[in-house]
Design a protein around this motif. Structure first.
Motif, PDB file in Angstrom:
ATOM      1  N   THR A 233      -8.927  -5.198   0.947  1.00  0.00           N
ATOM      2  CA  THR A 233      -9.290  -3.793   0.734  1.00  0.00           C
ATOM      3  C   THR A 233      -9.499  -3.067   2.057  1.00  0.00           C
ATOM      4  O   THR A 233      -9.148  -1.889   2.192  1.00  0.00           O
TER       5      THR A 233
ATOM      6  N   VAL B  45      -8.763   2.344  -4.227  1.00  0.00           N
ATOM      7  CA  VAL B  45      -7.303   2.192  -4.159  1.00  0.00           C
ATOM      8  C   VAL B  45      -6.813   1.791  -5.547  1.00  0.00           C
ATOM      9  O   VAL B  45      -7.157   0.710  -6.048  1.00  0.00           O
TER      10      VAL B  45
ATOM     11  N   LEU C  71      -9.748  -3.737  -5.214  1.00  0.00           N
ATOM     12  CA  LEU C  71      -9.078  -2.537  -4.725  1.00  0.00           C
ATOM     13  C   LEU C  71      -9.534  -1.303  -5.497  1.00  0.00           C
ATOM     14  O   LEU C  71      -9.776  -0.244  -4.900  1.00  0.00           O
TER      15      LEU C  71
ATOM     16  N   CYS D 240      -1.524   1.287  -4.814  1.00  0.00           N
ATOM     17  CA  CYS D 240      -0.859   0.060  -4.359  1.00  0.00           C
ATOM     18  C   CYS D 240      -0.152  -0.624  -5.514  1.00  0.00           C
ATOM     19  O   CYS D 240      -0.339  -0.266  -6.681  1.00  0.00           O
TER      20      CYS D 240
ATOM     21  N   GLY E  42       0.812  -1.208   0.000  1.00  0.00           N
ATOM     22  CA  GLY E  42       0.000   0.000   0.000  1.00  0.00           C
ATOM     23  C   GLY E  42       0.844   1.256   0.000  1.00  0.00           C
ATOM     24  O   GLY E  42       1.896   1.320   0.647  1.00  0.00           O
TER      25      GLY E  42
END
Length: 326
Positions: A64, A102, A97, A75, A36
């Protein structure tokens, strides 16, 4: 310095892939690893097992929540293993994600010492893969911060294995003698001796003999003394959080006395950034004492993905008291 304080410069896949085993504490196999990032800086690293085959992706654990908890906005997804299941797992994780906000910047597969990019088809990422070097400047930075990679998870678990029978027997005799001696001490004297034992052994780089090992192990059974040790660890002033000392004590204590020392060892590893060793220590504590509350709390925090910096309130008896009232 420890991994929660280090600022690591990652420049490309090779830097990252030589660093991941050090961040995890062991060389992953048949694993999905998600690194991350926050503002393109390394924030956290999580690993789960790959499913048995690409037909069983429903068994791939969703990470997640852990990345969101660490406020990651981007990430890198890495799978270690055979092409079909690894690439299918990468795509499943990437979809989860992305939907959670993300953004996957890169998707990599590692197999037999080579890495393959799922997002780049330029000459810099050949179809036959690229060898992973033994070290890079980034991995050296992580090593300087105090991290090393075990060959596998079993090697990490071995750090919690009971000490040889002869040494454990010597500590058990010392425990019996210490308990007999404590019967003649008042509370204030005993407390002073316990605090002195903790402070003395935190100020050295050596490991104690049977009598002092027994004294530390018994002292940690007192919640106030244990919490004092946790606060000393949380200060960040101890070399590698003296993980070696807490592991040593945990390995030498009898089953009914192991939980406090194993929990302190796990906390020290957690604060240092070694989540795998922390998990092994908490499991050892709960195996010895299934209802040991602090080990339960820290295990839950670790599995949920709470960052080490969030543990600032650990080391106060009030935390456990509040939890027991829920």
């Amino acid at each position: 310095m420890n991994m929660t304080q280090a600022r690591i410069s990652i420049n490309g896949p090779t830097d990252l892939l030589t660093t991941v085993p050090l961040l995890l504490g062991f060389t992953p196999q048949h694993s999905l690893v998600i690194v991350g990032l926050v503002d393109r800086r390394l924030q956290c690293t999580f690993r789960v097992d790959l499913p048995g085959s690409a037909d069983h992706l429903e068994h791939l654990r969703d990470l997640t929540g852990q990345l969101s908890l660490n406020e990651c906005d981007e990430c890198v997804i890495i799978a270690y293993g055979e092409k079909e299941v690894a690439e299918a797992s990468i795509e499943r994780a990437a979809s989860r994600l992305f939907n959670a906000g993300v953004t996957p910047l890169d998707r990599l597969r590692v197999d037999r010492g080579r890495w393959f990019s799922l997002t780049c088809d330029k000459p810099c990422c050949p179809a036959e893969g690229t060898p992973i070097p033994e070290t890079t400047p980034a991995s050296c930075e992580v090593a300087v911060a105090g991290c090393y990679a075990a060959s596998d998870r079993a090697e990490i678990a071995e750090q919690l294995a009971p000490a040889p029978p002869g040494r454990r027997a010597a500590v058990e005799r010392a425990v019996a003698a210490a308990l007999a001696a404590e019967a003649d001490l008042d509370w204030a004297t005993q407390r002073s001796q316990d605090l002195h034992a903790i402070d003395h052994w935190l100020s050295t780089n050596t490991l104690p003999g049977p009598e002092d090992t027994a004294a530390i192990g018994l002292a940690l059974g007192d919640l106030d003394i244990r919490d004092y040790a946790l606060r000393r660890i949380g200060s960040g002033a101890l070399d590698a959080n003296r993980i070696d000392l807490w592991l040593w004590v945990a390995r030498h204590m009898a089953d009914d006395l192991r939980a406090p020392a194993a929990t302190v060892a796990g906390f020290a590893a957690y604060r240092f950034g070694n989540g795998v060793l922390a998990l092994e220590a908490f499991e050892a504590a709960l195996k010895a004492s299934p209802n040991y509350r602090l080990a339960q709390l820290l295990m839950a925090a670790l599995q949920a993905g709470y960052p080490p910096a969030s543990l600032t309130n650990i080391g106060t008896a009030e935390l456990e008291a509040a939890a027991s009232e829920e």
